[in-house]
Design an enzyme around this catalytic site. Structure first.
Site, PDB file in Angstrom:
ATOM      1  N   ASP A  49     -49.872 -19.739 -13.146  1.00 59.99           N
ATOM      2  CA  ASP A  49     -48.577 -20.385 -13.371  1.00 59.99           C
ATOM      3  C   ASP A  49     -48.235 -20.388 -14.854  1.00 59.99           C
ATOM      4  O   ASP A  49     -47.087 -20.130 -15.241  1.00 59.99           O
ATOM      5  CB  ASP A  49     -48.623 -21.812 -12.822  1.00 59.99           C
ATOM      6  CG  ASP A  49     -47.356 -22.585 -13.109  1.00 59.99           C
ATOM      7  OD1 ASP A  49     -46.288 -22.191 -12.598  1.00 59.99           O
ATOM      8  OD2 ASP A  49     -47.422 -23.584 -13.848  1.00 59.99           O
ATOM      9  N   GLU A 121     -49.314 -16.387  -8.041  1.00 64.32           N
ATOM     10  CA  GLU A 121     -49.755 -16.928  -9.328  1.00 64.32           C
ATOM     11  C   GLU A 121     -51.260 -16.738  -9.503  1.00 64.32           C
ATOM     12  O   GLU A 121     -51.736 -16.431 -10.604  1.00 64.32           O
ATOM     13  CB  GLU A 121     -49.383 -18.404  -9.437  1.00 64.32           C
ATOM     14  CG  GLU A 121     -47.886 -18.645  -9.494  1.00 64.32           C
ATOM     15  CD  GLU A 121     -47.512 -20.114  -9.455  1.00 64.32           C
ATOM     16  OE1 GLU A 121     -46.359 -20.441  -9.824  1.00 64.32           O
ATOM     17  OE2 GLU A 121     -48.354 -20.946  -9.058  1.00 64.32           O
TER      18      GLU A 121
END
Length: 229
Positions: A49, A121
């Site tokens: 992320d 991610e």
């Protein structure tokens, strides 16, 4: 660690061959099937992320040298939000290679927006740990592709924009209500209605409550901004 045929094909789709194949295996392992000897992808998701955010921020910063922080922030949010991550994950068939527990598989986990959005991610983090930031950066830019240049200059999250519209007029925040759920358990469809204090409302139907809320907010905001209320 030897990779299965589906993961070898996945490497080809994303354009990166792992030196440390255990990183890829971990990136596609959901908590529903994790064990003491088979770690899940949640820590990788956390790292990925941040890598994704930095790559997108850098790309936007370089693409528009005149944009202010207030203009760049919503564009960044549009590119890294879960819906966009899930779109990218679907483009590369990430759901097909996820390692899921039986219950998660039966409930349609391979198509769940939040689940595959988190997994992309984790894959980004795996590439970062395997080959460094520049390789991860190239991967992200390749996978996000035209989404970066196509992001609206005034891109806004529909729910946030609707809330701002309401607050500017002294109204309470919009209220979201799930009014229906249908379809099979592995592929449910949710209907959500958003309502403002002045009675204005819109509904939307989508494969996740989150997406239905966004679509309902976008529909209502479009109507409000067109002066139909």
């Amino acid at each position: 660690m030897r990779l299965s045929a589906d993961l070898k094909a996945f490497q080809t789709r994303i354009g990166h061959e792992f030196a440390r194949t255990e990183l890829l295996v971990r990136a596609v392992t959901h908590s529903s099937i994790a064990s003491t000897t088979r770690p899940d992808n949640q820590r990788l998701e956390f790292l990925g992320d941040r890598v994704l955010g930095l790559v997108m921020a850098e790309a936007l910063f370089s693409a528009d040298k005149a944009a202010t922080e207030g203009q760049l922030a919503p564009r960044l949010n549009a590119l890294v939000r879960k819906e966009t991550c899930a779109e990218v994950a679907r483009d590369i068939g990430l759901g097909e290679v996820l390692r899921l527990g039986r219950s998660e598989m039966l409930s349609g986990g391979r198509r769940k927006e939040a689940l595959i959005g988190d997994a992309i991610e984790a894959v980004i983090a795996a590439v970062y740990l395997d080959a460094g930031f520049e390789t991860a950066r190239a991967l992200v830019l390749r996978l996000w592709g035209k989404r970066i240049s196509a992001v609206e200059p005034d891109a806004r999250d529909a729910k946030s924009a609707l809330q701002e519209w309401a607050q500017a007029r002294g109204m309470a925040p919009p209220k979201y209500t799930e009014t229906g759920r249908d379809g099979p358990d592995h592929q449910p469809q949710f209907t959500v209605e958003v309502t403002l204090g002045n009675g204005a409302h819109e509904s939307a139907r989508a494969g996740s409550k989150r997406l239905a809320e966004q679509q309902a907010a976008a529909a209502l905001l479009k109507r409000l901004e067109a002066g139909h209320e």
